[in-house]
Scaffold this motif. Structure first.
Motif, PDB file in Angstrom:
ATOM      1  N   LYS A  26       0.809  -1.221   0.000  1.00 46.81           N
ATOM      2  CA  LYS A  26       0.000   0.000   0.000  1.00 46.81           C
ATOM      3  C   LYS A  26       0.843   1.271   0.000  1.00 46.81           C
ATOM      4  O   LYS A  26       0.309   2.374  -0.032  1.00 46.81           O
ATOM      5  N   GLY A  27       2.163   1.129   0.060  1.00 43.71           N
ATOM      6  CA  GLY A  27       3.041   2.301   0.068  1.00 43.71           C
ATOM      7  C   GLY A  27       2.974   3.075   1.379  1.00 43.71           C
ATOM      8  O   GLY A  27       3.119   4.294   1.379  1.00 43.71           O
ATOM      9  N   LEU A  28       2.746   2.361   2.461  1.00 37.78           N
ATOM     10  CA  LEU A  28       2.630   2.990   3.772  1.00 37.78           C
ATOM     11  C   LEU A  28       3.899   2.771   4.583  1.00 37.78           C
ATOM     12  O   LEU A  28       4.601   1.774   4.398  1.00 37.78           O
ATOM     13  N   LYS A  29       4.164   3.692   5.495  1.00 37.61           N
ATOM     14  CA  LYS A  29       5.250   3.497   6.450  1.00 37.61           C
ATOM     15  C   LYS A  29       4.678   2.776   7.661  1.00 37.61           C
ATOM     16  O   LYS A  29       3.596   3.115   8.140  1.00 37.61           O
ATOM     17  N   ILE A  30       5.412   1.787   8.140  1.00 37.16           N
ATOM     18  CA  ILE A  30       4.948   1.013   9.294  1.00 37.16           C
ATOM     19  C   ILE A  30       4.699   1.933  10.487  1.00 37.16           C
ATOM     20  O   ILE A  30       3.706   1.782  11.196  1.00 37.16           O
ATOM     21  N   GLN A  31       5.580   2.893  10.702  1.00 36.64           N
ATOM     22  CA  GLN A  31       5.416   3.820  11.833  1.00 36.64           C
ATOM     23  C   GLN A  31       4.079   4.543  11.760  1.00 36.64           C
ATOM     24  O   GLN A  31       3.346   4.615  12.747  1.00 36.64           O
ATOM     25  N   ASN A  32       3.733   5.071  10.588  1.00 35.28           N
ATOM     26  CA  ASN A  32       2.461   5.790  10.436  1.00 35.28           C
ATOM     27  C   ASN A  32       1.272   4.859  10.626  1.00 35.28           C
ATOM     28  O   ASN A  32       0.266   5.225  11.229  1.00 35.28           O
ATOM     29  N   PHE A  33       1.387   3.638  10.086  1.00 35.80           N
ATOM     30  CA  PHE A  33       0.316   2.659  10.229  1.00 35.80           C
ATOM     31  C   PHE A  33       0.062   2.359  11.702  1.00 35.80           C
ATOM     32  O   PHE A  33      -1.078   2.364  12.169  1.00 35.80           O
ATOM     33  N   ILE A  34       1.126   2.123  12.453  1.00 34.85           N
ATOM     34  CA  ILE A  34       0.990   1.799  13.875  1.00 34.85           C
ATOM     35  C   ILE A  34       0.466   2.990  14.665  1.00 34.85           C
ATOM     36  O   ILE A  34      -0.414   2.840  15.519  1.00 34.85           O
ATOM     37  N   GLU A  35       0.977   4.196  14.374  1.00 36.60           N
ATOM     38  CA  GLU A  35       0.467   5.396  15.057  1.00 36.60           C
ATOM     39  C   GLU A  35      -1.029   5.551  14.826  1.00 36.60           C
ATOM     40  O   GLU A  35      -1.784   5.831  15.759  1.00 36.60           O
ATOM     41  N   ASN A  36      -1.465   5.380  13.582  1.00 35.53           N
ATOM     42  CA  ASN A  36      -2.890   5.511  13.273  1.00 35.53           C
ATOM     43  C   ASN A  36      -3.718   4.433  13.953  1.00 35.53           C
ATOM     44  O   ASN A  36      -4.821   4.694  14.439  1.00 35.53           O
ATOM     45  N   ALA A  37      -3.199   3.214  13.997  1.00 33.47           N
ATOM     46  CA  ALA A  37      -3.919   2.119  14.649  1.00 33.47           C
ATOM     47  C   ALA A  37      -4.088   2.391  16.143  1.00 33.47           C
ATOM     48  O   ALA A  37      -5.164   2.177  16.706  1.00 33.47           O
ATOM     49  N   ILE A  38      -3.037   2.877  16.777  1.00 33.74           N
ATOM     50  CA  ILE A  38      -3.114   3.200  18.210  1.00 33.74           C
ATOM     51  C   ILE A  38      -4.108   4.331  18.435  1.00 33.74           C
ATOM     52  O   ILE A  38      -4.943   4.272  19.347  1.00 33.74           O
ATOM     53  N   LEU A  39      -4.027   5.370  17.616  1.00 43.37           N
ATOM     54  CA  LEU A  39      -4.941   6.505  17.748  1.00 43.37           C
ATOM     55  C   LEU A  39      -6.391   6.070  17.574  1.00 43.37           C
ATOM     56  O   LEU A  39      -7.268   6.444  18.363  1.00 43.37           O
ATOM     57  N   GLN A  41      -7.678   3.099  18.068  1.00 42.03           N
ATOM     58  CA  GLN A  41      -8.067   2.274  19.213  1.00 42.03           C
ATOM     59  C   GLN A  41      -8.388   3.149  20.420  1.00 42.03           C
ATOM     60  O   GLN A  41      -9.393   2.930  21.108  1.00 42.03           O
ATOM     61  N   LEU A  42      -7.553   4.146  20.682  1.00 40.66           N
ATOM     62  CA  LEU A  42      -7.807   5.049  21.806  1.00 40.66           C
ATOM     63  C   LEU A  42      -9.105   5.828  21.606  1.00 40.66           C
ATOM     64  O   LEU A  42      -9.890   6.002  22.545  1.00 40.66           O
ATOM     65  N   GLU A  43      -9.344   6.300  20.385  1.00 42.30           N
ATOM     66  CA  GLU A  43     -10.585   7.020  20.099  1.00 42.30           C
ATOM     67  C   GLU A  43     -11.792   6.114  20.308  1.00 42.30           C
ATOM     68  O   GLU A  43     -12.810   6.542  20.849  1.00 42.30           O
ATOM     69  N   LEU A  45     -12.021   3.553  22.338  1.00 41.59           N
ATOM     70  CA  LEU A  45     -12.198   3.343  23.778  1.00 41.59           C
ATOM     71  C   LEU A  45     -12.857   4.541  24.444  1.00 41.59           C
ATOM     72  O   LEU A  45     -13.735   4.383  25.301  1.00 41.59           O
ATOM     73  N   VAL A  46     -12.467   5.748  24.037  1.00 44.09           N
ATOM     74  CA  VAL A  46     -13.091   6.956  24.584  1.00 44.09           C
ATOM     75  C   VAL A  46     -14.557   7.010  24.168  1.00 44.09           C
ATOM     76  O   VAL A  46     -15.428   7.325  24.980  1.00 44.09           O
ATOM     77  N   ASP A  47     -14.838   6.681  22.900  1.00 41.36           N
ATOM     78  CA  ASP A  47     -16.225   6.667  22.426  1.00 41.36           C
ATOM     79  C   ASP A  47     -17.073   5.680  23.223  1.00 41.36           C
ATOM     80  O   ASP A  47     -18.217   5.973  23.574  1.00 41.36           O
ATOM     81  N   ILE A  48     -16.527   4.507  23.503  1.00 40.82           N
ATOM     82  CA  ILE A  48     -17.264   3.501  24.276  1.00 40.82           C
ATOM     83  C   ILE A  48     -17.523   4.003  25.693  1.00 40.82           C
ATOM     84  O   ILE A  48     -18.628   3.844  26.224  1.00 40.82           O
ATOM     85  N   GLU A  49     -16.526   4.637  26.297  1.00 38.98           N
ATOM     86  CA  GLU A  49     -16.707   5.193  27.639  1.00 38.98           C
ATOM     87  C   GLU A  49     -17.801   6.260  27.634  1.00 38.98           C
ATOM     88  O   GLU A  49     -18.648   6.297  28.523  1.00 38.98           O
ATOM     89  N   ASP A  50     -17.771   7.129  26.627  1.00 39.35           N
ATOM     90  CA  ASP A  50     -18.798   8.169  26.513  1.00 39.35           C
ATOM     91  C   ASP A  50     -20.177   7.560  26.315  1.00 39.35           C
ATOM     92  O   ASP A  50     -21.162   8.022  26.894  1.00 39.35           O
ATOM     93  N   TYR A  51     -20.252   6.521  25.481  1.00 37.92           N
ATOM     94  CA  TYR A  51     -21.527   5.860  25.255  1.00 37.92           C
ATOM     95  C   TYR A  51     -22.092   5.316  26.564  1.00 37.92           C
ATOM     96  O   TYR A  51     -23.257   5.542  26.885  1.00 37.92           O
ATOM     97  N   HIS A  52     -21.266   4.607  27.320  1.00 36.39           N
ATOM     98  CA  HIS A  52     -21.743   4.022  28.571  1.00 36.39           C
ATOM     99  C   HIS A  52     -22.132   5.103  29.578  1.00 36.39           C
ATOM    100  O   HIS A  52     -23.090   4.925  30.338  1.00 36.39           O
TER     101      HIS A  52
END
Length: 70
Positions: A26-39, A41-43, A45-52
């Motif tokens: 896909k022409g992606l950098k692993i660092q960017n892929f991992i940063e986006n995946a972490i971000l 996931q955190l978003e 989790l926050v959405d789920i907390e807000d929902y509850h």
């Protein structure tokens, strides 16, 4: 410019191979892929907390809102 730091972790070798292969295709950098995946996931989790926290709040239908502002 963003301040950078490093993290280190161990992951399954097959997962790393799949990640590297996918990013290369896909022409992606692993660092960017991992940063986006972490971000994302955190978003999520926050959405789920807000929902509850708000799931029992009273809701208002769109029709009720439209009637109020006509």
């Amino acid at each position: 410019m963003a301040k950078l730091t490093s993290i280190s972790t161990n992951i399954d070798a097959d997962l790393k191979k799949a990640l590297s292969s996918y990013c290369k295709k896909k022409g992606l950098k692993i660092q960017n892929f991992i940063e986006n995946a972490i971000l994302e996931q955190l978003e999520d989790l926050v959405d789920i907390e807000d929902y509850h926290a708000r799931k029992n709040e009273e809701t208002v239908s769109l029709n009720e809102v439209l009637k109020k502002y006509k």
